[in-house]
Motif scaffolding. Structure first.
Motif, PDB file in Angstrom:
ATOM      1  N   ASP A  48       0.837  -1.206   0.000  1.00  0.00           N
ATOM      2  CA  ASP A  48       0.000   0.000   0.000  1.00  0.00           C
ATOM      3  C   ASP A  48       0.866   1.249   0.000  1.00  0.00           C
ATOM      4  OD1 ASP A  48      -2.557  -1.127  -0.068  1.00  0.00           O
ATOM      5  OD2 ASP A  48      -2.575  -1.453   2.088  1.00  0.00           O
ATOM      6  N   ASP A  49       1.949   1.236   0.793  1.00  0.00           N
ATOM      7  CA  ASP A  49       2.868   2.375   0.806  1.00  0.00           C
ATOM      8  C   ASP A  49       3.534   2.558  -0.560  1.00  0.00           C
ATOM      9  OD1 ASP A  49       2.334   2.890   3.475  1.00  0.00           O
ATOM     10  OD2 ASP A  49       3.992   1.666   4.202  1.00  0.00           O
ATOM     11  N   VAL A  50       3.878   1.436  -1.206  1.00  0.00           N
ATOM     12  CA  VAL A  50       4.467   1.510  -2.543  1.00  0.00           C
ATOM     13  C   VAL A  50       3.512   2.197  -3.508  1.00  0.00           C
ATOM     14  CG1 VAL A  50       5.176   0.137  -4.537  1.00  0.00           C
ATOM     15  CG2 VAL A  50       5.962  -0.497  -2.251  1.00  0.00           C
ATOM     16  N   VAL A  51       2.239   1.779  -3.470  1.00  0.00           N
ATOM     17  CA  VAL A  51       1.245   2.352  -4.391  1.00  0.00           C
ATOM     18  C   VAL A  51       1.096   3.849  -4.169  1.00  0.00           C
ATOM     19  CG1 VAL A  51      -1.227   2.394  -4.940  1.00  0.00           C
ATOM     20  CG2 VAL A  51      -0.008   0.210  -4.787  1.00  0.00           C
ATOM     21  N   GLU A  52       0.997   4.269  -2.910  1.00  0.00           N
ATOM     22  CA  GLU A  52       0.816   5.696  -2.633  1.00  0.00           C
ATOM     23  C   GLU A  52       2.024   6.516  -3.069  1.00  0.00           C
ATOM     24  OE1 GLU A  52      -1.953   7.116  -1.749  1.00  0.00           O
ATOM     25  OE2 GLU A  52      -2.968   5.184  -1.571  1.00  0.00           O
ATOM     26  N   GLU A  53       3.228   5.994  -2.834  1.00  0.00           N
ATOM     27  CA  GLU A  53       4.418   6.728  -3.250  1.00  0.00           C
ATOM     28  C   GLU A  53       4.542   6.745  -4.778  1.00  0.00           C
ATOM     29  OE1 GLU A  53       8.246   8.746  -3.082  1.00  0.00           O
ATOM     30  OE2 GLU A  53       6.247   8.828  -2.197  1.00  0.00           O
ATOM     31  N   ALA A  54       4.182   5.642  -5.421  1.00  0.00           N
ATOM     32  CA  ALA A  54       4.231   5.607  -6.881  1.00  0.00           C
ATOM     33  C   ALA A  54       3.248   6.604  -7.481  1.00  0.00           C
ATOM     34  CB  ALA A  54       3.928   4.196  -7.383  1.00  0.00           C
ATOM     35  N   LEU A  55       2.074   6.724  -6.879  1.00  0.00           N
ATOM     36  CA  LEU A  55       1.079   7.681  -7.370  1.00  0.00           C
ATOM     37  C   LEU A  55       1.553   9.121  -7.161  1.00  0.00           C
ATOM     38  CD1 LEU A  55      -2.176   5.935  -6.141  1.00  0.00           C
ATOM     39  CD2 LEU A  55      -1.538   6.343  -8.518  1.00  0.00           C
ATOM     40  N   ARG A  56       2.286   9.355  -6.100  1.00  0.00           N
ATOM     41  CA  ARG A  56       2.846  10.694  -5.897  1.00  0.00           C
ATOM     42  C   ARG A  56       3.983  10.957  -6.863  1.00  0.00           C
ATOM     43  NH1 ARG A  56       7.077  13.312  -4.466  1.00  0.00           N
ATOM     44  NH2 ARG A  56       8.244  11.379  -4.266  1.00  0.00           N
ATOM     45  N   PHE A  57       4.855   9.976  -7.034  1.00  0.00           N
ATOM     46  CA  PHE A  57       6.102  10.155  -7.767  1.00  0.00           C
ATOM     47  C   PHE A  57       5.864  10.331  -9.266  1.00  0.00           C
ATOM     48  CE2 PHE A  57       9.936   8.242  -9.793  1.00  0.00           C
ATOM     49  CZ  PHE A  57      10.884   9.119  -9.305  1.00  0.00           C
ATOM     50  N   ASP A  58       4.973   9.550  -9.841  1.00  0.00           N
ATOM     51  CA  ASP A  58       4.729   9.595 -11.289  1.00  0.00           C
ATOM     52  C   ASP A  58       3.349   9.015 -11.559  1.00  0.00           C
ATOM     53  OD1 ASP A  58       5.184  10.099 -13.924  1.00  0.00           O
ATOM     54  OD2 ASP A  58       6.965   8.839 -14.117  1.00  0.00           O
ATOM     55  N   PRO A  59       2.287   9.804 -11.372  1.00  0.00           N
ATOM     56  CA  PRO A  59       0.928   9.257 -11.307  1.00  0.00           C
ATOM     57  C   PRO A  59       0.334   8.783 -12.621  1.00  0.00           C
ATOM     58  CG  PRO A  59       0.870  11.653 -11.188  1.00  0.00           C
ATOM     59  CD  PRO A  59       2.318  11.249 -11.115  1.00  0.00           C
ATOM     60  N   GLY A  60       0.964   9.077 -13.748  1.00  0.00           N
ATOM     61  CA  GLY A  60       0.408   8.641 -15.026  1.00  0.00           C
ATOM     62  C   GLY A  60      -0.403   9.714 -15.725  1.00  0.00           C
ATOM     63  N   VAL A  61      -0.847  10.734 -15.000  1.00  0.00           N
ATOM     64  CA  VAL A  61      -1.577  11.857 -15.593  1.00  0.00           C
ATOM     65  C   VAL A  61      -0.717  13.104 -15.446  1.00  0.00           C
ATOM     66  CG1 VAL A  61      -3.629  13.305 -15.501  1.00  0.00           C
ATOM     67  CG2 VAL A  61      -3.826  10.843 -15.099  1.00  0.00           C
ATOM     68  N   PHE A  62      -0.283  13.649 -16.572  1.00  0.00           N
ATOM     69  CA  PHE A  62       0.482  14.893 -16.520  1.00  0.00           C
ATOM     70  C   PHE A  62      -0.431  16.063 -16.175  1.00  0.00           C
ATOM     71  CE2 PHE A  62       1.551  18.759 -18.996  1.00  0.00           C
ATOM     72  CZ  PHE A  62       2.608  19.197 -18.213  1.00  0.00           C
ATOM     73  N   ALA A  63      -1.531  16.210 -16.902  1.00  0.00           N
ATOM     74  CA  ALA A  63      -2.389  17.376 -16.689  1.00  0.00           C
ATOM     75  C   ALA A  63      -3.755  17.143 -17.308  1.00  0.00           C
ATOM     76  CB  ALA A  63      -1.753  18.627 -17.299  1.00  0.00           C
ATOM     77  N   LEU A  64      -4.713  17.934 -16.857  1.00  0.00           N
ATOM     78  CA  LEU A  64      -6.045  17.983 -17.453  1.00  0.00           C
ATOM     79  C   LEU A  64      -6.415  19.443 -17.719  1.00  0.00           C
ATOM     80  CD1 LEU A  64      -8.153  15.408 -15.377  1.00  0.00           C
ATOM     81  CD2 LEU A  64      -7.342  15.162 -17.732  1.00  0.00           C
ATOM     82  N   PRO A  65      -6.996  19.726 -18.876  1.00  0.00           N
ATOM     83  CA  PRO A  65      -7.522  21.071 -19.132  1.00  0.00           C
ATOM     84  C   PRO A  65      -9.011  21.105 -18.789  1.00  0.00           C
ATOM     85  CG  PRO A  65      -7.430  19.816 -21.181  1.00  0.00           C
ATOM     86  CD  PRO A  65      -6.939  18.909 -20.091  1.00  0.00           C
ATOM     87  N   PHE A  66      -9.536  22.184 -18.371  1.00  0.00           N
ATOM     88  CA  PHE A  66      -9.023  23.374 -17.747  1.00  0.00           C
ATOM     89  C   PHE A  66      -9.948  23.676 -16.574  1.00  0.00           C
ATOM     90  CE2 PHE A  66      -7.717  24.549 -22.212  1.00  0.00           C
ATOM     91  CZ  PHE A  66      -6.359  24.554 -22.008  1.00  0.00           C
ATOM     92  N   ALA A  67      -9.550  24.597 -15.710  1.00  0.00           N
ATOM     93  CA  ALA A  67     -10.458  25.231 -14.745  1.00  0.00           C
ATOM     94  C   ALA A  67     -10.444  26.729 -15.051  1.00  0.00           C
ATOM     95  CB  ALA A  67     -10.022  24.964 -13.308  1.00  0.00           C
TER      96      ALA A  67
END
Length: 403
Positions: free
Chosen positions: A267-286
């Protein structure tokens, strides 16, 4: 006017994030096609945009669009013109989210656990990285995420290659010509209409959306666009996160050894992986509803704000070594799934897949290593993932000591 950073779809999410962070926490930027925006790359600033009612998601608030400054054939218009949760506010967002949330109830996600575990085991049985290199993205992450989503939606096996092709074309829309983007839009609509007209079974999300078009007051376009949201956001982003998690563990063998030795949890691995490089660079827009200050910048009402998740997660103000992958019980905050009213409904299912997959992969192949450097980044301003990640395990003939 400030100098604007050109967003390059081919640069890769982490390279873009580092370049933007070097310029501040809210950076003037320009999207391919000459569309101007502000890239929100600071963690505190992005969290503010995600959680405060001041910031709307509907492009009805976009001043440049209302004033005709956005080309009508700009490829990303398709994304912003859809009637889905990503670009809705208030009662419309609540209504659409209520229908979509049925797919991700705790009961429904838990019911998928055996299927996820079985799919992971089946995929691992099908390749032998001790004999030949295996591409984690193509041979493991993508079929797992797509197979799980297909089980949820009721997508026939024969349609899964079509889904993969459509979604990856859509995620690369930023680098498309207006003509290619228009063709893609037509292809997506035809495929979605086919799924909704002929759901594979009566007990799947596609059938639920079709029913909701009458019982819940969803329009045909809302049902179609909500289905596309599940497809566009539901599998390739998860596959990207899993690919990046495997890559991070391979690049940090000491951290991998700690989890294999039981010093920390998957679980700690998953959370750190999601922080480190989550797979989503960005979403447009607000879009701010009124003039405001953000990250030391004066943002005018109706300016477009690009939501840069990958950059915000590595904000050095969170911790001094935020650029480094470090697994520990003291989890650092991340925005991989957003925050507030638009928090990703699919987060529990994505985490289930990530946890199951990385644990099974490295338990079965603890000696896994990269066969060569990761492939070039996928050409996208949405996802952040290498095009390939080839791995091997064990000692090969070429590596063996000479007799």
């Amino acid at each position: 006017m400030p100098t604007r950073h050109l967003l390059d779809p081919h640069a890769g999410g982490q390279a873009r994030s580092a370049a933007l962070r070097a310029l501040g926490t809210v950076v003037p930027a320009v999207w391919p096609g000459g569309v101007e925006c502000w890239a929100v790359v600071g963690h505190r600033e992005l969290e503010t945009v995600l959680t405060r009612p001041l910031f709307a998601r509907s492009p009805a608030h976009w001043r440049a669009l209302a004033q005709g400054e956005v080309p009508p054939d700009w490829p990303m218009i398709d994304h912003l013109s859809r009637q889905w949760m990503l670009t809705s506010d208030g009662a419309d967002h609540t209504r659409l989210r209520k229908v979509a949330s049925r797919a991700f109830t705790p009961r429904r996600v838990e019911a998928l656990r055996p299927a996820v575990e079985e799919k992971v085991a089946h995929l691992l049985d099908g390749f032998d990285p001790g004999r030949e290199p295996v591409d984690i993205r193509a041979g493991f992450a993508t079929p797992l995420a797509l197979g799980t989503l297909s089980s949820l939606l009721g997508i026939p096996d024969d349609d899964q290659p079509v889904v993969t092709a459509l979604v990856r074309r859509a995620l690369a829309r930023a680098s498309m010509s207006p003509e290619d983007s228009a063709v893609l839009t037509r292809d997506i609509r035809a495929f979605l209409d086919g799924l909704l007209d002929h759901p594979a079974s009566s007990d799947c999300l596609v059938a639920d959306l079709r029913e909701a078009a009458t019982s819940e007051g969803l329009s045909a376009q809302e049902a179609r666009d909500t289905l596309w949201l599940f497809l566009a956001a539901g599998f390739d982003t998860t596959a990207a996160a899993l690919t990046n998690a495997v890559g991070a563990l391979l690049d940090h063998p000491a951290e991998l050894r700690r989890v294999l030795d039981g010093e920390t949890s998957w679980d700690d691995v998953v959370e750190e992986a999601l922080r480190f490089d989550p797979g989503v660079f960005a979403l447009p827009f607000a879009f701010p509803r009124q003039d405001t200050e953000l990250g030391g910048r004066t943002i005018r009402a109706g300016d477009a704000l690009l939501l840069c998740y990958t950059a915000a997660n590595r904000d050095p103000r969170l911790r001094g070594d935020a650029r480094h992958f470090r697994v520990s019980g003291a989890r650092d905050p991340h925005l991989a799934f957003g925050r507030g009213l638009h928090y990703c409904l699919g987060a529990p299912l994505a985490k289930l897949q990530l946890r199951t997959a990385v644990r099974a992969l490295f338990t079965r192949h603890p000696g896994l290593r990269a066969a060569r450097p990761a492939g070039p980044p996928a050409a996208s301003l949405i996802v952040s993932v290498p095009s390939s990640l080839l791995v091997v395990s064990g000692v090969f003939e070429d590596d063996a000591p000479a007799p």
